[in-house]
Design a protein around this motif. Structure first.
Motif, PDB file in Angstrom:
ATOM      1  N   ASN A  27      12.924  32.757  71.865  1.00  0.00           N
ATOM      2  CA  ASN A  27      13.933  32.290  70.926  1.00  0.00           C
ATOM      3  C   ASN A  27      14.093  30.778  71.119  1.00  0.00           C
ATOM      4  OD1 ASN A  27      15.966  32.212  69.013  1.00  0.00           O
ATOM      5  ND2 ASN A  27      17.561  32.678  70.513  1.00  0.00           N
ATOM      6  N   GLU A  28      13.205  30.022  70.502  1.00  0.00           N
ATOM      7  CA  GLU A  28      13.170  28.571  70.621  1.00  0.00           C
ATOM      8  C   GLU A  28      13.118  27.953  69.233  1.00  0.00           C
ATOM      9  OE1 GLU A  28      10.655  27.968  74.710  1.00  0.00           O
ATOM     10  OE2 GLU A  28       9.495  28.426  72.921  1.00  0.00           O
ATOM     11  N   ARG A  29      13.333  26.640  69.201  1.00  0.00           N
ATOM     12  CA  ARG A  29      13.200  25.890  67.955  1.00  0.00           C
ATOM     13  C   ARG A  29      12.127  24.835  68.171  1.00  0.00           C
ATOM     14  NH1 ARG A  29      18.360  22.784  66.339  1.00  0.00           N
ATOM     15  NH2 ARG A  29      17.494  21.104  67.602  1.00  0.00           N
ATOM     16  N   ILE A  30      11.252  24.686  67.177  1.00  0.00           N
ATOM     17  CA  ILE A  30      10.227  23.643  67.210  1.00  0.00           C
ATOM     18  C   ILE A  30      10.581  22.667  66.093  1.00  0.00           C
ATOM     19  CG2 ILE A  30       7.758  23.133  67.176  1.00  0.00           C
ATOM     20  CD1 ILE A  30       7.291  26.194  67.519  1.00  0.00           C
ATOM     21  N   GLU A  31      10.522  21.373  66.411  1.00  0.00           N
ATOM     22  CA  GLU A  31      10.868  20.398  65.382  1.00  0.00           C
ATOM     23  C   GLU A  31       9.920  19.217  65.403  1.00  0.00           C
ATOM     24  OE1 GLU A  31      14.304  17.528  67.070  1.00  0.00           O
ATOM     25  OE2 GLU A  31      14.972  19.565  66.650  1.00  0.00           O
ATOM     26  N   THR A  32       9.866  18.526  64.260  1.00  0.00           N
ATOM     27  CA  THR A  32       9.074  17.317  64.133  1.00  0.00           C
ATOM     28  C   THR A  32       9.594  16.508  62.951  1.00  0.00           C
ATOM     29  OG1 THR A  32       6.798  16.479  64.245  1.00  0.00           O
ATOM     30  CG2 THR A  32       7.231  18.195  62.594  1.00  0.00           C
ATOM     31  N   GLY A  35       6.072  12.091  57.730  1.00  0.00           N
ATOM     32  CA  GLY A  35       5.976  11.177  56.593  1.00  0.00           C
ATOM     33  C   GLY A  35       4.842  11.708  55.734  1.00  0.00           C
ATOM     34  N   SER A  36       3.673  11.095  55.867  1.00  0.00           N
ATOM     35  CA  SER A  36       2.499  11.584  55.125  1.00  0.00           C
ATOM     36  C   SER A  36       1.788  12.707  55.870  1.00  0.00           C
ATOM     37  CB  SER A  36       1.522  10.435  54.869  1.00  0.00           C
ATOM     38  OG  SER A  36       1.079   9.874  56.080  1.00  0.00           O
ATOM     39  N   CYS A  37       2.193  12.945  57.117  1.00  0.00           N
ATOM     40  CA  CYS A  37       1.599  14.018  57.911  1.00  0.00           C
ATOM     41  C   CYS A  37       1.985  15.385  57.338  1.00  0.00           C
ATOM     42  CB  CYS A  37       2.087  13.945  59.352  1.00  0.00           C
ATOM     43  SG  CYS A  37       1.600  12.465  60.233  1.00  0.00           S
ATOM     44  N   ILE A  38       1.284  16.403  57.816  1.00  0.00           N
ATOM     45  CA  ILE A  38       1.559  17.788  57.433  1.00  0.00           C
ATOM     46  C   ILE A  38       1.873  18.593  58.681  1.00  0.00           C
ATOM     47  CG2 ILE A  38       0.483  19.949  56.602  1.00  0.00           C
ATOM     48  CD1 ILE A  38       0.979  18.271  54.245  1.00  0.00           C
ATOM     49  N   SER A  39       2.804  19.524  58.545  1.00  0.00           N
ATOM     50  CA  SER A  39       3.041  20.538  59.569  1.00  0.00           C
ATOM     51  C   SER A  39       2.938  21.899  58.907  1.00  0.00           C
ATOM     52  CB  SER A  39       4.431  20.410  60.192  1.00  0.00           C
ATOM     53  OG  SER A  39       4.441  19.430  61.189  1.00  0.00           O
ATOM     54  N   ALA A  40       2.251  22.783  59.613  1.00  0.00           N
ATOM     55  CA  ALA A  40       2.218  24.184  59.213  1.00  0.00           C
ATOM     56  C   ALA A  40       3.075  24.953  60.200  1.00  0.00           C
ATOM     57  CB  ALA A  40       0.787  24.715  59.221  1.00  0.00           C
ATOM     58  N   CYS A  41       4.035  25.694  59.682  1.00  0.00           N
ATOM     59  CA  CYS A  41       4.845  26.604  60.488  1.00  0.00           C
ATOM     60  C   CYS A  41       4.282  27.987  60.202  1.00  0.00           C
ATOM     61  CB  CYS A  41       6.311  26.537  60.080  1.00  0.00           C
ATOM     62  SG  CYS A  41       7.054  24.910  60.327  1.00  0.00           S
ATOM     63  N   VAL A  42       3.762  28.626  61.235  1.00  0.00           N
ATOM     64  CA  VAL A  42       3.033  29.885  61.050  1.00  0.00           C
ATOM     65  C   VAL A  42       3.602  30.927  61.984  1.00  0.00           C
ATOM     66  CG1 VAL A  42       0.742  30.947  60.999  1.00  0.00           C
ATOM     67  CG2 VAL A  42       0.967  28.494  60.566  1.00  0.00           C
ATOM     68  N   ARG A  43       3.731  32.170  61.477  1.00  0.00           N
ATOM     69  CA  ARG A  43       4.232  33.239  62.339  1.00  0.00           C
ATOM     70  C   ARG A  43       3.696  34.582  61.901  1.00  0.00           C
ATOM     71  NH1 ARG A  43       9.176  36.023  60.111  1.00  0.00           N
ATOM     72  NH2 ARG A  43       9.674  36.783  62.164  1.00  0.00           N
ATOM     73  N   ARG A 144      10.609  13.817  56.178  1.00  0.00           N
ATOM     74  CA  ARG A 144      11.330  15.057  56.416  1.00  0.00           C
ATOM     75  C   ARG A 144      11.438  15.332  57.911  1.00  0.00           C
ATOM     76  NH1 ARG A 144       7.769  15.551  52.206  1.00  0.00           N
ATOM     77  NH2 ARG A 144       8.365  16.818  50.432  1.00  0.00           N
ATOM     78  N   LYS A 145      12.547  15.920  58.298  1.00  0.00           N
ATOM     79  CA  LYS A 145      12.682  16.474  59.640  1.00  0.00           C
ATOM     80  C   LYS A 145      12.612  17.989  59.473  1.00  0.00           C
ATOM     81  CE  LYS A 145      15.312  16.480  63.871  1.00  0.00           C
ATOM     82  NZ  LYS A 145      16.396  15.835  64.623  1.00  0.00           N
ATOM     83  N   ILE A 146      11.694  18.606  60.206  1.00  0.00           N
ATOM     84  CA  ILE A 146      11.454  20.044  60.100  1.00  0.00           C
ATOM     85  C   ILE A 146      11.971  20.716  61.365  1.00  0.00           C
ATOM     86  CG2 ILE A 146       9.702  21.834  59.749  1.00  0.00           C
ATOM     87  CD1 ILE A 146       9.937  19.718  57.454  1.00  0.00           C
ATOM     88  N   LEU A 147      12.782  21.765  61.202  1.00  0.00           N
ATOM     89  CA  LEU A 147      13.284  22.565  62.313  1.00  0.00           C
ATOM     90  C   LEU A 147      12.842  24.006  62.059  1.00  0.00           C
ATOM     91  CD1 LEU A 147      16.121  20.613  61.364  1.00  0.00           C
ATOM     92  CD2 LEU A 147      16.141  20.948  63.826  1.00  0.00           C
ATOM     93  N   VAL A 155      13.194  28.090  58.471  1.00  0.00           N
ATOM     94  CA  VAL A 155      12.876  26.672  58.556  1.00  0.00           C
ATOM     95  C   VAL A 155      13.991  25.899  57.861  1.00  0.00           C
ATOM     96  CG1 VAL A 155      11.262  24.830  57.937  1.00  0.00           C
ATOM     97  CG2 VAL A 155      10.381  27.081  58.537  1.00  0.00           C
ATOM     98  N   ARG A 156      14.468  24.863  58.539  1.00  0.00           N
ATOM     99  CA  ARG A 156      15.426  23.946  57.933  1.00  0.00           C
ATOM    100  C   ARG A 156      14.709  22.632  57.695  1.00  0.00           C
ATOM    101  NH1 ARG A 156      19.878  24.139  62.272  1.00  0.00           N
ATOM    102  NH2 ARG A 156      20.302  22.084  61.444  1.00  0.00           N
ATOM    103  N   VAL A 157      14.854  22.092  56.495  1.00  0.00           N
ATOM    104  CA  VAL A 157      14.231  20.823  56.146  1.00  0.00           C
ATOM    105  C   VAL A 157      15.344  19.828  55.849  1.00  0.00           C
ATOM    106  CG1 VAL A 157      12.716  19.612  54.523  1.00  0.00           C
ATOM    107  CG2 VAL A 157      12.234  21.996  55.146  1.00  0.00           C
ATOM    108  N   ARG A 158      15.290  18.707  56.547  1.00  0.00           N
ATOM    109  CA  ARG A 158      16.229  17.625  56.272  1.00  0.00           C
ATOM    110  C   ARG A 158      15.428  16.487  55.664  1.00  0.00           C
ATOM    111  NH1 ARG A 158      19.203  17.630  62.103  1.00  0.00           N
ATOM    112  NH2 ARG A 158      20.277  19.621  61.840  1.00  0.00           N
ATOM    113  N   ARG A 159      15.705  16.194  54.430  1.00  0.00           N
ATOM    114  CA  ARG A 159      15.059  15.055  53.780  1.00  0.00           C
ATOM    115  C   ARG A 159      15.776  13.804  54.241  1.00  0.00           C
ATOM    116  NH1 ARG A 159      14.229  17.734  47.834  1.00  0.00           N
ATOM    117  NH2 ARG A 159      12.687  19.260  48.540  1.00  0.00           N
ATOM    118  N   LEU A 160      14.999  12.888  54.811  1.00  0.00           N
ATOM    119  CA  LEU A 160      15.572  11.679  55.388  1.00  0.00           C
ATOM    120  C   LEU A 160      15.630  10.576  54.344  1.00  0.00           C
ATOM    121  CD1 LEU A 160      13.661  11.832  58.780  1.00  0.00           C
ATOM    122  CD2 LEU A 160      15.933  12.745  58.248  1.00  0.00           C
TER     123      LEU A 160
END
Length: 191
Positions: A27-32, A35-43, A144-147, A155-160
């Protein structure tokens, strides 16, 4: 990778940077921050194993041999395969993997449109490999900040706001300039 405890939620938080990924069944949170980068959140919703990657460029076209894993993961082709392999090694089943894609913003007009290349690569990878995308927040002009909460898949997305654009663009420019100076190595199991 930075590890801390979020004081508001009381949850262990792992912050990943470009070229990194993290997989857990806890039970953890991963965040990043993207900008132009991509993150895939996979489960895998059945096994409870999930993870996130963060990559800067779609593919390494000049790969000739072996390097540090984080060096290889700066490219989407390595980052996606390594994330999927780590999930499978931790008990996930390939046919149950759910993908959520984030990032690929054009945060500075003076920068190339690397975000769109990243988005194209990510969609091509997911569809070519037969995975399913269940959610996305990609493109546009903001960072974006991704949690990501792998246990629940939330997933929570915060648009900066634009204030973050300059510092993120400078960081991405430094990172992309360093990419060319390090060789890419590492073992990737393609399937």
């Amino acid at each position: 990778m930075q590890i801390s405890i979020d004081p508001a939620e009381g949850i262990k938080t792992i912050k990943i940077l470009p070229g990194e990924f993290y997989v857990t069944r806890e039970n953890e949170r991963i965040e990043t921050v993207l900008g132009s980068c991509i993150s895939a959140c996979v489960r895998d919703p059945i096994s409870g194993v999930g993870g996130m990657n963060h990559f800067m460029l779609p593919v390494d076209k000049n790969s000739t041999g072996a390097s540090e894993l984080s060096d290889a993961n700066r490219y989407g082709n390595y980052a996606m395969e390594n994330l999927v392999n780590a999930l499978l090694n931790n008990g996930a089943k390939r046919e149950r993997l759910e993908f959520k894609l984030f990032g690929g913003g054009r945060i500075m007009n003076s920068m190339t449109n690397i975000g769109w290349y990243n988005i194209g690569f990510a969609f091509d990878y997911v569809y070519t490999e037969g995975f399913k995308i269940v959610s996305q927040d990609i493109g546009d002009i903001y960072p974006r900040k991704i949690l990501f909460y792998p246990n629940s898949g939330r997933v929570r997305v915060r648009r900066l706001n634009a204030m973050h654009n300059q510092s993120l663009a400078a960081e991405e420019t430094r990172y992309i300039n360093n990419i060319g100076t390090k060789p890419v190595e590492g073992d990737v199991e393609l399937f």
